[in-house]
Structure formats: structure tokens, C-alpha cells
Design an enzyme around this catalytic site. Structure first.
Site, short mmCIF file in Angstrom:
data_model
loop_
_atom_site.label_atom_id
_atom_site.label_comp_id
_atom_site.label_asym_id
_atom_site.label_seq_id
_atom_site.Cartn_x
_atom_site.Cartn_y
_atom_site.Cartn_z
N ASN A 73 0.81 -1.22 0.00
CA ASN A 73 0.00 0.00 0.00
C ASN A 73 0.85 1.27 0.00
OD1 ASN A 73 -2.37 1.41 0.01
ND2 ASN A 73 -2.96 0.88 2.11
N HIS A 102 -14.36 -5.09 10.58
CA HIS A 102 -14.23 -3.80 11.26
C HIS A 102 -15.60 -3.18 11.53
CE1 HIS A 102 -10.08 -3.16 9.12
NE2 HIS A 102 -10.16 -4.32 9.74
N ARG A 162 -13.65 -5.89 15.21
CA ARG A 162 -12.67 -4.88 15.58
C ARG A 162 -13.39 -3.54 15.71
NH1 ARG A 162 -7.76 -2.11 12.19
NH2 ARG A 162 -9.49 -0.81 11.52
N TYR A 205 -7.36 7.08 12.92
CA TYR A 205 -7.09 5.84 12.18
C TYR A 205 -8.28 4.88 12.29
CZ TYR A 205 -6.11 1.12 11.28
OH TYR A 205 -6.26 -0.15 10.79
N ASP A 259 -7.31 -1.87 17.45
CA ASP A 259 -5.99 -1.60 16.86
C ASP A 259 -5.51 -0.22 17.31
OD1 ASP A 259 -3.76 -1.35 15.26
OD2 ASP A 259 -4.76 -1.93 13.40
N HIS A 279 -2.65 0.92 16.45
CA HIS A 279 -1.92 1.37 15.26
C HIS A 279 -0.62 2.12 15.57
CE1 HIS A 279 -1.85 2.29 10.88
NE2 HIS A 279 -2.54 1.17 10.85
N GLU A 299 -4.06 -4.57 19.32
CA GLU A 299 -3.10 -4.68 18.22
C GLU A 299 -2.14 -3.50 18.18
OE1 GLU A 299 -5.04 -5.18 14.46
OE2 GLU A 299 -3.23 -4.70 13.34
N GLU A 313 2.02 -6.59 11.52
CA GLU A 313 1.58 -6.46 10.12
C GLU A 313 2.64 -5.77 9.26
OE1 GLU A 313 -2.04 -4.22 10.77
OE2 GLU A 313 -1.11 -2.37 10.12
N ARG A 322 0.82 -10.99 13.27
CA ARG A 322 -0.09 -10.31 12.34
C ARG A 322 0.40 -10.30 10.89
NH1 ARG A 322 -4.51 -8.95 11.52
NH2 ARG A 322 -4.42 -6.69 11.32
N HIS A 357 -2.91 -10.30 8.79
CA HIS A 357 -3.40 -9.03 8.27
C HIS A 357 -4.32 -9.27 7.07
CE1 HIS A 357 -1.83 -4.81 6.87
NE2 HIS A 357 -2.87 -4.70 7.67
N ASP A 403 -6.19 -3.68 1.36
CA ASP A 403 -4.96 -3.61 0.55
C ASP A 403 -4.22 -4.95 0.48
OD1 ASP A 403 -4.76 -1.97 3.23
OD2 ASP A 403 -2.73 -2.73 2.98
N GLU A 427 -8.21 -11.62 9.61
CA GLU A 427 -8.88 -10.33 9.40
C GLU A 427 -9.55 -10.34 8.03
OE1 GLU A 427 -6.24 -6.96 9.19
OE2 GLU A 427 -7.87 -5.52 9.48
N TRP A 447 1.85 7.07 12.25
CA TRP A 447 0.45 7.01 11.82
C TRP A 447 -0.10 5.64 12.14
CZ3 TRP A 447 -1.93 3.88 8.06
CH2 TRP A 447 -3.32 4.14 7.92
C1 GCO Z 1 -5.20 -3.42 9.94
C2 GCO Z 1 -4.20 -2.43 9.47
C3 GCO Z 1 -4.55 -1.63 8.25
C4 GCO Z 1 -3.34 -0.82 7.81
C5 GCO Z 1 -3.28 -0.75 6.33
C6 GCO Z 1 -2.07 -0.02 5.83
O1 GCO Z 1 -5.05 -3.84 11.07
O2 GCO Z 1 -6.06 -3.79 9.15
O3 GCO Z 1 -3.68 -1.69 10.52
O4 GCO Z 1 -5.70 -0.86 8.40
O5 GCO Z 1 -3.37 0.46 8.32
O6 GCO Z 1 -3.29 -2.03 5.82
O7 GCO Z 1 -1.92 -0.26 4.48
MG MG Z 2 -3.43 -3.14 12.12
#
Ligand code: GCO
Ligand code: MG
Length: 405
Positions: free
Chosen positions: A39, A124, A149, A161, A213, A215, A239, A265, A286, A315, A319, A342, A405
Site C-alpha cells: 500500500n 471492522h 474490531r 485511524y 488496533d 496502530h 493490536e 503487520e 499479524r 493481516h 490492501d 482479518e 500514523w
Molecule cells: C489493519 C491495518 C490496516 C493498515 C493498512 C495499511 O489492522 O487492518 O492496521 O488498516 O493500516 O493495511 O496499508
Molecule cells: Mg493493524
């Protein structure tokens, strides 16, 4: 023995979002597909494959999957790294696809056969505030999901996020030539999130699995505090509490909370998971099958993790393409310590470009029984969706400092 590889080509398409795939063809006409999507850095992997890897595949024996993996990993000298590992992962998926098609069997049969009937998956639920989040939770439960989630907006922050705006499905990468910049405030997040997740638990009762998450946004001390605060919510996992580059510091988090931790991830090799697994600093791996070197390599990570009673929860955002999801599900059906997948879901156009035998029903996924990975790509349709640059956002603190991020 299957005939030699006679063609290896890269496909770039944008059915709803950008995807990169590799197509490997053998002399007897078998075709294997692999996902090469990274991504926001899609063209780097496309070039890595097209300019450096595809020419090396010509004339090779597609049946020699492990040897090809070693050739691409050791043979390039420059080890690890997301671009390299996503490229190797794509080739590996395509070769497993070919091996399954040559055998007339789904890949999970080649991996030892099913150890479960179906794979638990989570999706999600997002809401800008707690009432909207509870509505989203009801909506995904109505679609059968038993693992959810939950992500929610934070008062005072415009963008958070995992939370969509304007009713559209959440998609992390935004179109344009440069990333959008978001303002982030960890203290505001830490004040808000325990109450919001407690409201979700009160709403759904004890049974559904809840995940969250963070993040990569917290320091180890903040992560420990959040983990403790969330213990009454009984999360399935929390996560990416920290960026986890400094893995020693996760010991501090472990000392203070029993909340299950899922990390990795953005990690792509067994070596990045070695300490996390062998010191039992995490409960769930992940890594995505596409980013972490394919079925061949994620299977190794799973085997190491099994020894330490660490499980897999790969993951699977939008994407990670439907091809990679197929690979993950074949591995998942045949791997004892695979816990959950996921499943964020895809645009309708992505389902059309990437026909797949995998299916969702009743909170679970199954890879299907078509030979290989169970993927057919509509290349004519794919060609109609042209690549456009899109980037993941970047985050800044209120004073302008760039943060994770
Ligand atoms: C998740 C991930 C995604 C990522 C994304 C970045 O747990 O699904 O954190 O949301 O942010 O795949 O490309
Ligand atoms: Mg994640």
C-alpha cells in the site's frame, strides 16, 4: 513434473483501490497468480518484480518452490525489507497456485489437509462516536460476524485511524500525489478509548470477540496503562500498541497487563518475529502471507510460533488483495495455531477482477476446493481500472512534530 516457466508478468489495476499482482505461466499453460500489493509503494514492488525477478523466473521449474524462495531471498544479497519480501511473497503464492493446479488439488491439501472446518474471521466496525460505533457493531453482527474490531473517533480530533467519514467504507490510502496530514493526540485517545470499548462490551454481552488496533501510536508505558484499563473489556486482542521496533520494551507492557497482544503487520520475516515469539512478548502474529514472503515463509513463522503457543491472526485489510486472502486461508485451514483471519472486505469491482473460490458465511471464511489458490483474474476488466497514486496518511502531534500514523 510441470513444464518450465515461460512467462512472468506484472499486472497493476485499481478496482476500487490499487493492486499489483504477478502472473506466472508454464509451458503447458498453467497460470499461477500472486499478490504483490504494498500500500502506497505499489510501483516499487511492480518494478522489483518486472525489472529484476521476472527475467530470473523464465526457464525455472515451477515445482521447486522452496528452491525458488531461497534463490530470490539469498540470491539477491540485500535481505529482508518490505519491497523485497512482498516481491518474493507474490512469486511464492503464484508457484503454490501452479502446484495446486498441476495436482488438481486446493493448496490446503498440499499443506497437509484441513485441521478445521472453517476459519474464524473478524471484520471492522467503526463509528465517529460511541452511538455510531454501536450501530456499526449491530450492523456487522447482523451479517454474522462473531469477532469485531471496534475503532472510534476521539473527541477533538478530526480524523482518527480506522474511522471512516461521510458513511463511506474506511480506506486508509487516499488518492493524490502526496499523503494527507492528520493531527494526532495520544492523551485524548487514552482518555476516550477505555470508556468507548467498555460501552461496546456492555452492548454486545460477554460472547462476541472484540478487538482493537492502537496502530503503533503508544509508548510502552502508555501501552501498559491502556492494556490494564482495557482488561475488563476482555479483548480478543489489542493490536500494535507500540511500533515494536524496540522489542525489548514490550517486556514492560507484559509486566503490567494480561491483555493479549497482536503485533507484526509491518514485519516481513521470521527474524523480525524471533524475539517477539521466543520471549512470548506477543500472543498473535499479524504478518500477511503476501508481505511476509508467501506461504513458504509464513508457514515457517507459524511453526516457530507454535512452539511458544503463539498463534496467527494474519493481516487482511482491503490492501491485502483477494489473491493473498486466498493464500492466507489455505494456510489457515491447514495450520493448527492459526487463530483468526482479518476480513475487511473489498469493493465490488475487486471481487469481479479477482474471481475467488473462497467464501464468507456466518462469521467464517473457507478457501474453497478449486485447484490451486482458487483464483481467476479477469485481465480485460483489470485493464479498465488504471493505477492512480494513493498514499497512507501521515500523522503530526498538535505542535507539528511528525509521529507514527
Ligand atoms: C489493519 C491495518 C490496516 C493498515 C493498512 C495499511 O489492522 O487492518 O492496521 O488498516 O493500516 O493495511 O496499508
Ligand atoms: Mg493493524
Amino acid at each position: 513434473m510441470t513444464d518450465r516457466i515461460v512467462a512472468a508478468e506484472v499486472l497493476i489495476t485499481r478496482p476500487g483501490r490499487n493492486y499489483v499482482a504477478i502472473k506466472v505461466t508454464t509451458a503447458d499453460g498453467l497460470v499461477g497468480w500472486g499478490d504483490a500489493t504494498l500500500n502506497g509503494r505499489e510501483l516499487a514492488v511492480a518494478s522489483y518484480l518486472r525489472d529484476h525477478v521476472c527475467p530470473l523466473l523464465l526457464g525455472r521449474d515451477p515445482a521447486r518452490i522452496e528452491d525458488t524462495w531461497q534463490y530470490l531471498y539469498r540470491g539477491c544479497y540485500w535481505r529482508r525489507g518490505a519491497v523485497t519480501m512482498a516481491g518474493i511473497g507474490a512469486v511464492d503464492l503464484a508457484l503454490w497456485d501452479i502446484k495446486g493446479k498441476a495436482a488438481g488439488m486446493p493448496v490446503y491439501q498440499l499443506l497437509g489437509g484441513a485441521v478445521r472446518d472453517r476459519i474464524l474471521c473478524y471484520t471492522h466496525a467503526t463509528g465517529i462516536d460511541t452511538p455510531a460505533l454501536l450501530d456499526a457493531v449491530d450492523e456487522v453482527r447482523a451479517r454474522g460476524f462473531r469477532a469485531i474490531r471496534a475503532q472510534t473517533g476521539v473527541p477533538g480530533l478530526d480524523k482518527v485511524y480506522g474511522v471512516s467519514s461521510g458513511g463511506a467504507a474506511y480506506e486508509p490510502a487516499g488518492p493524490g500525489l502526496a499523503p494527507v496530514e492528520e493531527i494526532w493526540d495520544t492523551d485524548a485517545y487514552l482518555r476516550h478509548i477505555p470508556g468507548a470499548l467498555a460501552a461496546v462490551r456492555a452492548h454486545v454481552g460477554p460472547e462476541p470477540a472484540l478487538l482493537h488496533d492502537a496502530h503503533h501510536r503508544l509508548t510502552p508505558n502508555q501501552a501498559a496503562r491502556l492494556g490494564k484499563a482495557l482488561e475488563p473489556v476482555d479483548l480478543f486482542w489489542l493490536e500494535d500498541v507500540t511500533p515494536a521496533e524496540n522489542q525489548d520494551m514490550l517486556r514492560l507492557v507484559r509486566r503490567h497487563t494480561t491483555v493479549p497482544l497482536a503485533i507484526g503487520e509491518v514485519f516481513t520475516t521470521i527474524w523480525e518475529f524471533q524475539q517477539l515469539i521466543t520471549e512470548q512478548l506477543i500472543d498473535f502474529v499479524r504478518a500477511a502471507v503476501s508481505h511476509a514472503g508467501g506461504i513458504t515463509h509464513l508457514r515457517r513463522i507459524a511453526a516457530l510460533a507454535e512452539v511458544w503457543q503463539v498463534r496467527l491472526g494474519p493481516h487482511g485489510p482491503s490492501d491485502v488483495s483477494p489473491i493473498a486472502l486466498a493464500g492466507s486461508l489455505h494456510l489457515g485451514l491447514a495450520t493448527p495455531n492459526f487463530a483468526i483471519q482479518e476480513y475487511m472486505g473489498y469493493h465490488d469491482a475487486a471481487h469481479e477482477v479477482f474471481w475467488h473460490s473462497w467464501r464468507y458465511a456466518d462469521g467464517h471464511l473457507h478457501p474453497g476446493d478449486a485447484p490451486g489458490l482458487g483464483i481467476e483474474v479477469d485481465e480485460a476488466l483489470a485493464a479498465r481500472f488504471e493505477y492512480a497514486p494513493a498514499y497512507l496518511p501521515v500523522a503530526r502531534c498538535r505542535d507539528g512534530t511528525l509521529t507514527d500514523w
